[in-house]
Design an enzyme around this catalytic site. Structure first.
Site, PDB file in Angstrom:
ATOM      1  CG  ASP A   1      -4.482 -10.599   4.172  1.00 53.68           C
ATOM      2  OD1 ASP A   1      -4.491 -11.062   3.237  1.00 53.68           O
ATOM      3  OD2 ASP A   1      -4.267  -9.320   4.437  1.00 53.68           O
TER       4      ASP A   1
ATOM      5  CG  ASP B   1      -2.493  -8.920   1.597  1.00 51.53           C
ATOM      6  OD1 ASP B   1      -1.571  -9.007   2.375  1.00 51.53           O
ATOM      7  OD2 ASP B   1      -3.481  -8.073   1.730  1.00 51.53           O
TER       8      ASP B   1
ATOM      9  CG  HIS C   1      -6.186  -5.633   2.624  1.00 50.87           C
ATOM     10  ND1 HIS C   1      -5.473  -6.109   3.329  1.00 50.87           N
ATOM     11  CD2 HIS C   1      -7.474  -5.313   2.877  1.00 50.87           C
ATOM     12  CE1 HIS C   1      -6.269  -6.304   4.435  1.00 50.87           C
ATOM     13  NE2 HIS C   1      -7.286  -5.932   4.063  1.00 50.87           N
TER      14      HIS C   1
ATOM     15  CG  HIS D   1      -1.834  -1.143   1.198  1.00 48.20           C
ATOM     16  ND1 HIS D   1      -2.870  -1.456   0.078  1.00 48.20           N
ATOM     17  CD2 HIS D   1      -2.289  -1.909   2.160  1.00 48.20           C
ATOM     18  CE1 HIS D   1      -3.387  -2.510   0.430  1.00 48.20           C
ATOM     19  NE2 HIS D   1      -3.146  -2.852   1.790  1.00 48.20           N
TER      20      HIS D   1
END
Length: 323
Positions: free
Chosen positions: A237, A160, A162, A124
């Site tokens: 996750d 991931d 995200h 990110h």
């Protein structure tokens, strides 16, 4: 005859960061994973200690003004809130060591075929700002390192939950780096960037749909782009018990995914540098167990399987069928 054991990169500082009480980030998982691997028989000398990233290399990805403000503690409060950590010298040292660890993993992978970093996946972080617990984008820095070493095409295969928004934005105009993100459609970040390959998964997606998405995406990208290196973000996750994930993938599903990615790349003769990525269960033992699936798959592929755990008996019997 099996291949050499995968390279391993670690540093104790990964879990040596003081955070506010009940902070959402599971800072203890790195130490727990390292200790679990030792309990499974991986000797301490098998791990390389990560070294701080070369700032000249980091500047090839991140804007100098941002780096200067970040490293000297001069980012404003709003920028630090976006990152999600309180500033400290230890935070900066930890971040630079983690970036350096992913670069080392990339160097080892290029030399020996496979390396695993017990940190990493800070996707990110954009060129000019941090976000979502990510200060510096280790995936992007490692990809740039590989290009500097003469690699012509890098695939960042990000699993991931995200979206790897920072990575996508950084390499939006770099044809030598193929960015791929398989993520939850309704999860952070709210505003998605455009990767070279995005696959947004419905909430509560379970093993069959998830594994089909991973397999089809990987096979397509390997065939189309023929990368000379894969940087694999093995975030867990996606797990059904993750506090932030919103998907319904089981531990077995994660193990099958990791075996699939590593084995397909091995069959194609493509080096893999893997990072453990995200995972946000507060149950540290379960979180560690999920992260261990990557290491179980890597050692099994090298012909040096870690001691079997009752939950892994299926893998010893079925893993060859998944390749």
């Amino acid at each position: 005859m099996g291949r050499a054991a995968p390279g391993l990169i670690y540093h104790p500082i990964y879990s040596e960061l003081e955070l506010p009480y009940r902070h959402r980030y599971p800072i203890g998982k790195y130490r727990a994973l390292y200790q679990a691997l030792q309990q499974l028989g991986v000797p301490a000398h098998a791990f390389q200690l990560s070294e701080s990233a070369d700032l000249a290399l980091v500047r090839q990805i991140h804007q100098p003004d941002y780096l200067q403000a970040l490293c000297t503690g001069k980012l404003d409060a709003k920028a630090m809130r976006r990152i999600g950590f309180p500033w400290s010298e230890q935070l900066i040292r930890r971040s630079l060591l983690s970036v350096g660890g992913t670069v080392q993993s990339t160097a080892l992978a290029l030399q020996h075929g496979l390396a695993l970093h017990l940190s990493g996946g800070y996707h990110h972080a954009f060129a000019g700002y941090g976000s979502g617990f990510c200060l510096l984008n280790d995936l992007a820095v490692a990809a740039r390192y590989a290009l500097n070493q003469g690699v012509h095409k890098v695939l960042i295969f990000d699993c991931d939950v995200h979206q790897g928004d920072g990575t996508a934005a950084i390499f939006a105009n770099e044809p030598a780096v193929i960015t791929c993100s398989l993520h939850g459609e309704k999860n952070f970040p709210y505003h998605k960037q455009q990767s070279d390959w995005d696959l947004a998964l419905d909430s509560n997606s379970a093993d069959p749909d998830y594994l089909a998405a991973v397999e089809q995406s990987l096979d397509y990208l390997l065939r189309l782009h023929q990368p000379e290196l894969v940087i694999y973000d093995a975030g867990i996750d996606v797990h059904q018990q993750d506090d932030l994930g919103l998907l319904a993938v089981s531990t077995r599903g994660i193990a099958q995914r990791d075996w699939l990615v590593l084995s397909r790349c091995q069959q194609a003769g493509i080096p893999v540098a893997a990072v453990i990525g995200g995972g946000y269960q507060r149950d540290l033992a379960q979180l560690t167990h999920s992260h261990l699936q990557l290491f179980f798959a890597a050692f099994a592929l090298a012909g040096q399987p870690l001691p079997s755990h009752p939950d892994w008996q299926w893998a010893l019997a079925e893993a060859p069928l998944l390749a």
